[in-house]
Design an enzyme around this catalytic site. Structure first.
Site, PDB file in Angstrom:
ATOM      1  N   THR A 146     -14.132  -1.433   3.134  1.00 27.31           N
ATOM      2  CA  THR A 146     -14.756  -0.766   1.996  1.00 27.31           C
ATOM      3  C   THR A 146     -14.619  -1.659   0.767  1.00 27.31           C
ATOM      4  O   THR A 146     -13.818  -2.596   0.751  1.00 27.31           O
ATOM      5  CB  THR A 146     -14.106   0.597   1.700  1.00 27.31           C
ATOM      6  OG1 THR A 146     -12.761   0.392   1.224  1.00 27.31           O
ATOM      7  CG2 THR A 146     -14.067   1.476   2.937  1.00 27.31           C
TER       8      THR A 146
ATOM      9  N   TYR B 285       0.826  -1.203   0.000  1.00 27.99           N
ATOM     10  CA  TYR B 285       0.000   0.000   0.000  1.00 27.99           C
ATOM     11  C   TYR B 285       0.866   1.261   0.000  1.00 27.99           C
ATOM     12  O   TYR B 285       1.137   1.825  -1.044  1.00 27.99           O
ATOM     13  CB  TYR B 285      -0.978   0.002   1.184  1.00 27.99           C
ATOM     14  CG  TYR B 285      -2.063   1.046   0.989  1.00 27.99           C
ATOM     15  CD1 TYR B 285      -3.199   0.749   0.249  1.00 27.99           C
ATOM     16  CD2 TYR B 285      -1.915   2.346   1.470  1.00 27.99           C
ATOM     17  CE1 TYR B 285      -4.174   1.715   0.016  1.00 27.99           C
ATOM     18  CE2 TYR B 285      -2.878   3.312   1.250  1.00 27.99           C
ATOM     19  CZ  TYR B 285      -4.001   2.992   0.515  1.00 27.99           C
ATOM     20  OH  TYR B 285      -4.939   3.949   0.269  1.00 27.99           O
TER      21      TYR B 285
END
Length: 402
Positions: A283, A242
């Site tokens: 999410t 990430y």
């Protein structure tokens, strides 16, 4: 209006249908979770534009802004209408948000289309002029997309989830067809060619800046105009894929754009631009990133109900942006809503569990019931109070401005 019973069917974390009643209840629950402000919002509240208003942090920003601040304005998202299958969950969430806004006297218009396009930017600018007096007070930018077409060149860029420099091997969490959890190891090849540039072109600050440019050219930015782009840093456990990967390069570009915009807006209208670093959440975007599902499940296992949901985080952000409480920035000029997640003691506990996580131990280390339910709730399933055996109407229309 035809009705049908909708049962959840999925491929991994991706569900094939969504449940309108569940999405509606989820939005109502989020609205109820927003604390009532000390002073009731005025009918002519600030005008706000939320780009990416139908899901995740963008949805939370929209609902918190409506309920806490009394914003008026425009939400922009890209959702699929009902047809052979149900509409997307964001379609139903938007319809529910629009209805709640109407019930509370908030003038909020929702536009469905490509936020990257100049056509959408023009439509928004025209609407701001005609409906809201040509004034915009706030812009919240929360876009997660796989592709972006450059309006100038017509070239389409594609974002990728890859580490930079060398391949990355990590644990990840998957569920089989009967929802049994399994901890696997996956390896992701490193970025090559123009992967970094492509991802930055989609997920960096280029489109955010283009929005500001075009709104400024139309003289639509109010004095003191404030804009915030929503971002994430996360743990060292996921950094290689990430923050230190292609997405991280795009986020670094987003933060550099914020600094540039902040200087411009200060000179132009006495305004400001910031990035808001949010804490972890389940999410639709995050579940696609290797290792994130495992990390978030373990984080919940450590924190339990002390884990801060997006609606609480975005309520905090609105309080800071509107001056209800002081705006607190880090050394990089970022609002930090993730301090609860990155607390050293919390991260030490998550790291210990990460090291110990296997298929045999994962149910003791992570809150998998919560995680699995959160994934289902993204699509309107597993929402308390909904009878999933009852038929429900699926052809809900897109909300129209009155």
């Amino acid at each position: 209006m035809s009705e049908t019973v909708i049962t959840p069917r999925s491929r991994g974390f991706l569900f094939l249908d969504s449940h309108p009643a569940g999405c509606q209840q989820l939005v109502a629950d989020m609205w109820q979770a927003v604390p009532t402000p000390a002073q009731p919002p005025a009918d002519d509240g600030p005008v706000a534009l939320v780009i990416g208003s139908s899901a995740g942090y963008g949805l939370a920003a929209t609902i918190a802004g409506l309920a806490r601040v009394g914003i008026r304005g425009i939400g922009v998202c890209f959702e699929k209408e009902p047809g052979r299958r149900t509409g997307t969950a964001g379609w139903y969430r938007t319809a529910a948000t629009a209805e709640l806004a109407r019930q509370h006297g908030r003038d909020m218009v929702f536009l469905n289309g490509d936020a990257f396009s100049d056509a959408m930017k023009t439509e928004v600018a025209d609407l701001l002029e005609k409906r809201y007096g040509g004034r915009l007070d706030y812009l919240i930018y929360s876009v997660a997309a796989p592709r972006r077409t450059d309006p100038d060149t017509g070239h389409t860029y594609a974002s990728v989830l890859k580490p930079i420099g060398e391949s990355y091997r990590t644990k990840t969490l998957v569920f089989d067809s009967t929802a049994n959890p399994e901890v696997k190891e996956v390896e992701t090849e490193p970025a090559d060619g123009d992967d970094i540039e492509q991802t930055t072109a989609v997920m960096g600050g280029t489109d955010w800046e283009r929005w500001i440019d075009q709104l400024a050219e139309r003289n639509l930015l109010a004095d003191g105009f404030t804009t915030a782009a929503l971002s994430y840093i996360g743990s060292s456990l996921t950094a290689a894929i990430y923050r230190q990967g292609t997405i991280g390069a795009a986020k670094a570009h987003l933060e550099a754009t914020a600094r540039t915009l902040n200087e411009r807006l200060d000179r132009l209208v006495g305004g400001r631009a910031v990035t808001s670093v949010n804490g972890a959440a389940v999410t639709q975007s995050s579940t696609a990133i290797p290792g994130i599902a495992l990390y978030v499940g373990l984080l919940r296992g450590v924190l339990g109900t002390d884990m801060v949901p997006p609606i609480d985080q975005l309520t905090d952000l609105w309080d800071q942006l509107t001056g209800a409480r002081p705006l607190t920035l880090d050394d990089e000029g970022r609002v930090r809503l993730d301090t609860w997640e990155l607390d050293p003691a919390v991260q030490a506990a998550v790291t210990q569990r990460w090291t110990a996580a296997t298929t045999d131990t994962i149910t003791d280390l992570a809150d998998l019931d919560w995680f699995h339910s959160e994934v289902q709730r993204l699509y309107g399933f597993a929402v308390p109070g909904i009878d999933y055996t009852a038929p429900v109407a699926t052809d809900i229309p897109w909300p129209t401005a009155t």
